[in-house]
Design a protein around this motif. Structure first.
Motif, PDB file in Angstrom:
ATOM      1  N   ASP A  98       5.598 -12.630  -7.110  1.00 22.63           N
ATOM      2  CA  ASP A  98       4.217 -13.216  -5.732  1.00 22.63           C
ATOM      3  C   ASP A  98       4.140 -12.831  -4.687  1.00 22.63           C
ATOM      4  OD1 ASP A  98       2.425 -13.491  -8.182  1.00 22.63           O
ATOM      5  OD2 ASP A  98       4.102 -15.613  -8.561  1.00 22.63           O
ATOM      6  N   ALA A  99       5.163 -13.257  -3.561  1.00 28.85           N
ATOM      7  CA  ALA A  99       5.096 -13.261  -2.522  1.00 28.85           C
ATOM      8  C   ALA A  99       4.433 -11.606  -2.059  1.00 28.85           C
ATOM      9  CB  ALA A  99       6.323 -13.476  -2.029  1.00 28.85           C
ATOM     10  N   ASP A 100       5.679 -10.782  -2.392  1.00 30.49           N
ATOM     11  CA  ASP A 100       4.959  -9.290  -2.595  1.00 30.49           C
ATOM     12  C   ASP A 100       3.953  -8.976  -2.548  1.00 30.49           C
ATOM     13  OD1 ASP A 100       7.509  -8.868  -1.098  1.00 30.49           O
ATOM     14  OD2 ASP A 100       8.684  -8.231  -3.440  1.00 30.49           O
ATOM     15  N   ALA A 101       2.898  -9.511  -3.768  1.00 29.68           N
ATOM     16  CA  ALA A 101       2.246  -8.877  -4.101  1.00 29.68           C
ATOM     17  C   ALA A 101       1.112  -9.811  -2.852  1.00 29.68           C
ATOM     18  CB  ALA A 101       1.478  -9.732  -5.750  1.00 29.68           C
ATOM     19  N   LYS A 102       1.229 -10.629  -2.333  1.00 28.14           N
ATOM     20  CA  LYS A 102       0.262 -11.208  -2.034  1.00 28.14           C
ATOM     21  C   LYS A 102       0.324 -10.582  -0.358  1.00 28.14           C
ATOM     22  CE  LYS A 102      -0.475 -15.156   1.577  1.00 28.14           C
ATOM     23  NZ  LYS A 102      -0.461 -17.322   0.650  1.00 28.14           N
ATOM     24  N   GLU A 103       1.559 -10.130   0.262  1.00 27.05           N
ATOM     25  CA  GLU A 103       1.339  -9.311   1.734  1.00 27.05           C
ATOM     26  C   GLU A 103       0.928  -8.029   0.979  1.00 27.05           C
ATOM     27  OE1 GLU A 103       4.905  -6.969   4.067  1.00 27.05           O
ATOM     28  OE2 GLU A 103       5.316  -9.031   2.888  1.00 27.05           O
ATOM     29  N   ILE A 104       1.263  -7.310  -0.218  1.00 22.74           N
ATOM     30  CA  ILE A 104       0.460  -6.144  -0.525  1.00 22.74           C
ATOM     31  C   ILE A 104      -1.128  -5.857  -0.257  1.00 22.74           C
ATOM     32  CG2 ILE A 104      -0.345  -4.603  -1.570  1.00 22.74           C
ATOM     33  CD1 ILE A 104       2.641  -4.576  -2.780  1.00 22.74           C
ATOM     34  N   ILE A 105      -1.825  -7.091  -0.918  1.00 20.33           N
ATOM     35  CA  ILE A 105      -3.187  -7.762  -1.369  1.00 20.33           C
ATOM     36  C   ILE A 105      -3.950  -7.618   0.166  1.00 20.33           C
ATOM     37  CG2 ILE A 105      -4.863  -8.087  -2.434  1.00 20.33           C
ATOM     38  CD1 ILE A 105      -2.757  -9.477  -4.602  1.00 20.33           C
ATOM     39  N   GLY A 106      -3.548  -8.136   0.747  1.00 14.78           N
ATOM     40  CA  GLY A 106      -3.779  -8.655   2.027  1.00 14.78           C
ATOM     41  C   GLY A 106      -3.765  -7.218   2.841  1.00 14.78           C
ATOM     42  N   ARG A 107      -3.711  -6.035   2.379  1.00 14.89           N
ATOM     43  CA  ARG A 107      -3.864  -4.774   3.593  1.00 14.89           C
ATOM     44  C   ARG A 107      -4.619  -4.880   3.351  1.00 14.89           C
ATOM     45  NH1 ARG A 107       1.863  -1.812   1.201  1.00 14.89           N
ATOM     46  NH2 ARG A 107       3.722  -3.926   2.456  1.00 14.89           N
ATOM     47  N   TYR A 108      -6.229  -4.938   2.150  1.00 13.70           N
ATOM     48  CA  TYR A 108      -6.848  -4.829   1.566  1.00 13.70           C
ATOM     49  C   TYR A 108      -7.941  -4.882   1.643  1.00 13.70           C
ATOM     50  CZ  TYR A 108      -3.793  -1.374  -0.065  1.00 13.70           C
ATOM     51  OH  TYR A 108      -2.788   0.100  -0.486  1.00 13.70           O
ATOM     52  N   PRO A 109     -10.071  -4.696   2.423  1.00 13.96           N
ATOM     53  CA  PRO A 109     -10.731  -5.781   1.384  1.00 13.96           C
ATOM     54  C   PRO A 109     -11.064  -5.705   0.677  1.00 13.96           C
ATOM     55  CG  PRO A 109     -11.029  -3.420   2.512  1.00 13.96           C
ATOM     56  CD  PRO A 109      -9.586  -3.649   2.392  1.00 13.96           C
ATOM     57  N   ASP A 110     -10.723  -5.134  -0.567  1.00 16.07           N
ATOM     58  CA  ASP A 110     -10.997  -4.991  -1.998  1.00 16.07           C
ATOM     59  C   ASP A 110      -9.911  -5.354  -2.348  1.00 16.07           C
ATOM     60  OD1 ASP A 110     -11.333  -5.221  -4.394  1.00 16.07           O
ATOM     61  OD2 ASP A 110     -12.857  -3.905  -3.721  1.00 16.07           O
ATOM     62  N   SER A 111      -9.580  -6.643  -3.409  1.00 12.49           N
ATOM     63  CA  SER A 111      -8.057  -6.576  -3.900  1.00 12.49           C
ATOM     64  C   SER A 111      -7.709  -5.374  -4.704  1.00 12.49           C
ATOM     65  CB  SER A 111      -8.029  -7.847  -4.802  1.00 12.49           C
ATOM     66  OG  SER A 111      -9.248  -8.247  -5.383  1.00 12.49           O
ATOM     67  N   ARG A 112      -9.269  -4.404  -5.784  1.00 10.01           N
ATOM     68  CA  ARG A 112      -8.555  -3.870  -6.526  1.00 10.01           C
ATOM     69  C   ARG A 112      -7.989  -2.482  -5.891  1.00 10.01           C
ATOM     70  NH1 ARG A 112     -12.424  -3.294 -11.357  1.00 10.01           N
ATOM     71  NH2 ARG A 112     -11.411  -1.288 -12.703  1.00 10.01           N
ATOM     72  N   SER A 113      -7.987  -2.527  -4.393  1.00 11.26           N
ATOM     73  CA  SER A 113      -7.946  -1.751  -3.777  1.00 11.26           C
ATOM     74  C   SER A 113      -5.797  -1.702  -3.349  1.00 11.26           C
ATOM     75  CB  SER A 113      -8.216  -0.954  -2.879  1.00 11.26           C
ATOM     76  OG  SER A 113      -9.614  -0.835  -2.054  1.00 11.26           O
ATOM     77  N   ALA A 114      -5.771  -2.758  -4.106  1.00 14.88           N
ATOM     78  CA  ALA A 114      -3.885  -2.414  -4.249  1.00 14.88           C
ATOM     79  C   ALA A 114      -2.989  -2.213  -4.719  1.00 14.88           C
ATOM     80  CB  ALA A 114      -3.815  -4.117  -3.752  1.00 14.88           C
ATOM     81  N   LEU A 115      -3.607  -2.211  -6.568  1.00 16.91           N
ATOM     82  CA  LEU A 115      -3.406  -1.785  -7.865  1.00 16.91           C
ATOM     83  C   LEU A 115      -2.409  -0.291  -7.991  1.00 16.91           C
ATOM     84  CD1 LEU A 115      -2.916  -1.939 -10.545  1.00 16.91           C
ATOM     85  CD2 LEU A 115      -4.987  -0.647 -10.930  1.00 16.91           C
ATOM     86  N   LEU A 116      -2.229   0.587  -7.569  1.00 19.70           N
ATOM     87  CA  LEU A 116      -1.482   1.605  -6.985  1.00 19.70           C
ATOM     88  C   LEU A 116       0.051   1.090  -6.122  1.00 19.70           C
ATOM     89  CD1 LEU A 116      -3.514   4.770  -6.111  1.00 19.70           C
ATOM     90  CD2 LEU A 116      -3.473   3.623  -8.228  1.00 19.70           C
ATOM     91  N   PRO A 117      -0.564   0.484  -5.465  1.00 23.73           N
ATOM     92  CA  PRO A 117       0.662  -0.436  -5.086  1.00 23.73           C
ATOM     93  C   PRO A 117       1.712  -1.662  -5.058  1.00 23.73           C
ATOM     94  CG  PRO A 117      -1.381  -0.540  -3.482  1.00 23.73           C
ATOM     95  CD  PRO A 117      -1.250   0.213  -4.716  1.00 23.73           C
ATOM     96  N   LEU A 118       0.386  -2.122  -6.380  1.00 20.45           N
ATOM     97  CA  LEU A 118       1.204  -3.622  -6.716  1.00 20.45           C
ATOM     98  C   LEU A 118       2.405  -2.474  -8.512  1.00 20.45           C
ATOM     99  CD1 LEU A 118      -0.981  -6.604  -7.212  1.00 20.45           C
ATOM    100  CD2 LEU A 118       1.416  -5.871  -6.246  1.00 20.45           C
ATOM    101  N   LEU A 119       1.830  -1.515  -8.480  1.00 21.99           N
ATOM    102  CA  LEU A 119       2.900  -1.166  -9.884  1.00 21.99           C
ATOM    103  C   LEU A 119       3.805  -0.163  -9.544  1.00 21.99           C
ATOM    104  CD1 LEU A 119      -1.010   1.342 -11.195  1.00 21.99           C
ATOM    105  CD2 LEU A 119       0.619  -0.376 -12.631  1.00 21.99           C
ATOM    106  N   HIS A 120       3.885   0.102  -7.895  1.00 20.52           N
ATOM    107  CA  HIS A 120       5.145   0.788  -7.732  1.00 20.52           C
ATOM    108  C   HIS A 120       5.789  -0.717  -7.095  1.00 20.52           C
ATOM    109  CE1 HIS A 120       3.945   4.768  -7.088  1.00 20.52           C
ATOM    110  NE2 HIS A 120       3.040   5.177  -5.884  1.00 20.52           N
ATOM    111  N   LEU A 121       5.598  -1.822  -7.380  1.00 24.86           N
ATOM    112  CA  LEU A 121       6.116  -2.860  -7.139  1.00 24.86           C
ATOM    113  C   LEU A 121       7.019  -3.055  -8.302  1.00 24.86           C
ATOM    114  CD1 LEU A 121       7.100  -5.118  -4.872  1.00 24.86           C
ATOM    115  CD2 LEU A 121       4.772  -6.093  -5.821  1.00 24.86           C
ATOM    116  N   VAL A 122       6.737  -2.994  -9.529  1.00 24.78           N
ATOM    117  CA  VAL A 122       7.012  -3.694 -10.985  1.00 24.78           C
ATOM    118  C   VAL A 122       7.199  -2.292 -11.355  1.00 24.78           C
ATOM    119  CG1 VAL A 122       4.672  -5.224 -10.770  1.00 24.78           C
ATOM    120  CG2 VAL A 122       4.339  -3.292 -11.826  1.00 24.78           C
ATOM    121  N   GLN A 123       7.384  -1.137 -10.990  1.00 25.58           N
ATOM    122  CA  GLN A 123       7.854   0.006 -11.145  1.00 25.58           C
ATOM    123  C   GLN A 123       9.240  -0.246 -10.659  1.00 25.58           C
ATOM    124  OE1 GLN A 123       7.226   3.770 -12.232  1.00 25.58           O
ATOM    125  NE2 GLN A 123       7.503   4.525  -9.911  1.00 25.58           N
ATOM    126  N   ALA A 124       9.679  -0.445  -8.966  1.00 29.49           N
ATOM    127  CA  ALA A 124      10.898  -1.308  -8.238  1.00 29.49           C
ATOM    128  C   ALA A 124      11.323  -2.015  -9.236  1.00 29.49           C
ATOM    129  CB  ALA A 124      10.380  -1.159  -6.729  1.00 29.49           C
TER     130      ALA A 124
END
Length: 270
Positions: free
Chosen positions: A18-44
């Motif tokens: 959750d903490a990592d996802a919050k950091e990733i999502i905060g990089r984008y003006p639209d949260s949906r744009s964070a989907l690709l890096p979030l998929l890399h996060l769960v794959q990691a």
């Protein structure tokens, strides 16, 4: 029988993600744009995109699991099943294939006793063939966790996978030091690359790929025009005078398609 919902991560893992996802999502003006890096996060976290990982991404972004699954199954960089620490991709596109890529791929399948997309019994190497590594100047090319290994041969490729399985240090031809697939996924999620020398290393084009740029800048001699056998050298064509190939030139009949011949065009019959 209805399919059971995907389980959630354990509480401690969920809090960390959750903490990592919050950091990733905060990089984008639209949260949906964070989907690709979030998929890399769960794959990691899991080594591949699990149902639990899909659920986590969906809940983090306010999406449905179907929407997340549609994206995760579209891109080949997201695994759908467990794989090895090192994903070895052999380019079998045209240039690499004729330069030895097909032979390398066949030899590695036999050497590792695996099929395409399969993993060795020790969980170290997953072998796959890929369409293009975008490094045709150095064909045949292999990629290990997206790092380049140029100008390979059957023997060098066998030695490479043997070293990976034995835990030997392996250095890419160019680019950053090699790391595991999970570590690579976390870097692709946008977190700092903490490998020694990774910041100084470059994954850019090699010397052969830069020849055209040096020519354009006048930093290299102009190319030599090679004449046909027995002929005299020809001057380089002037801009706008290039001869069109048969694919570009206007065609008046369909002579190239013997199954569907066409008669002369109206223009020819006049």
């Amino acid at each position: 029988m209805p399919r059971l919902p995907a389980p959630d991560y354990p509480a401690d893992v969920r809090a960390r993600l959750d903490a990592d996802a919050k950091e990733i999502i905060g990089r984008y003006p639209d949260s949906r744009s964070a989907l690709l890096p979030l998929l890399h996060l769960v794959q990691a976290e899991d080594g591949y995109v699990t149902r639990t990982g899909v659920r986590f991404c969906a809940e983090s972004l306010g999406l449905t699991t179907a929407e997340v699954t549609a994206v995760s199954t579209f891109y080949s960089m997201y695994r759908r099943k467990p794989g090895g620490d090192y994903q070895v991709g052999v380019c079998t596109n045209t240039l690499c294939a004729v330069m030895g890529g097909d032979a390398i791929y066949s030899a590695l399948r036999e050497h590792l006793d695996v099929g395409d997309g399969e993993t060795t019994d020790d969980g170290k190497v997953t072998l796959e063939h890929i369409e293009c590594n975008a490094a045709c100047d150095f064909a045949p090319v292999l990629m290990v966790n997206w790092e380049f290994f140029d100008n390979q041969t059957v023997e060098s490729a066998k030695q490479l996978v043997d070293d990976l399985r034995q835990g030997q240090q392996v250095a890419p031809t160019r680019g950053a030091p090699l790391c595991t697939h999970r570590e690579t996924s976390r870097i692709l999620a946008g977190f700092p690359d903490e490998r020694d020398g990774a910041v100084e290393a470059t994954g850019g084009a090699g010397h052969a790929s830069l020849v055209g740029l040096r020519l354009a800048k006048g930093e290299a001699p102009q190319p030599r025009v090679v004449s046909p056998r027995g002929g005299s050298p020809k001057a380089p064509p002037q801009p706008g005078s290039e001869h069109l190939s048969s694919h570009d030139a206007p065609q008046q009949t369909s002579a190239s398609d013997p199954e569907h011949p066409a008669g002369p065009t109206a223009e020819e019959g006049e």
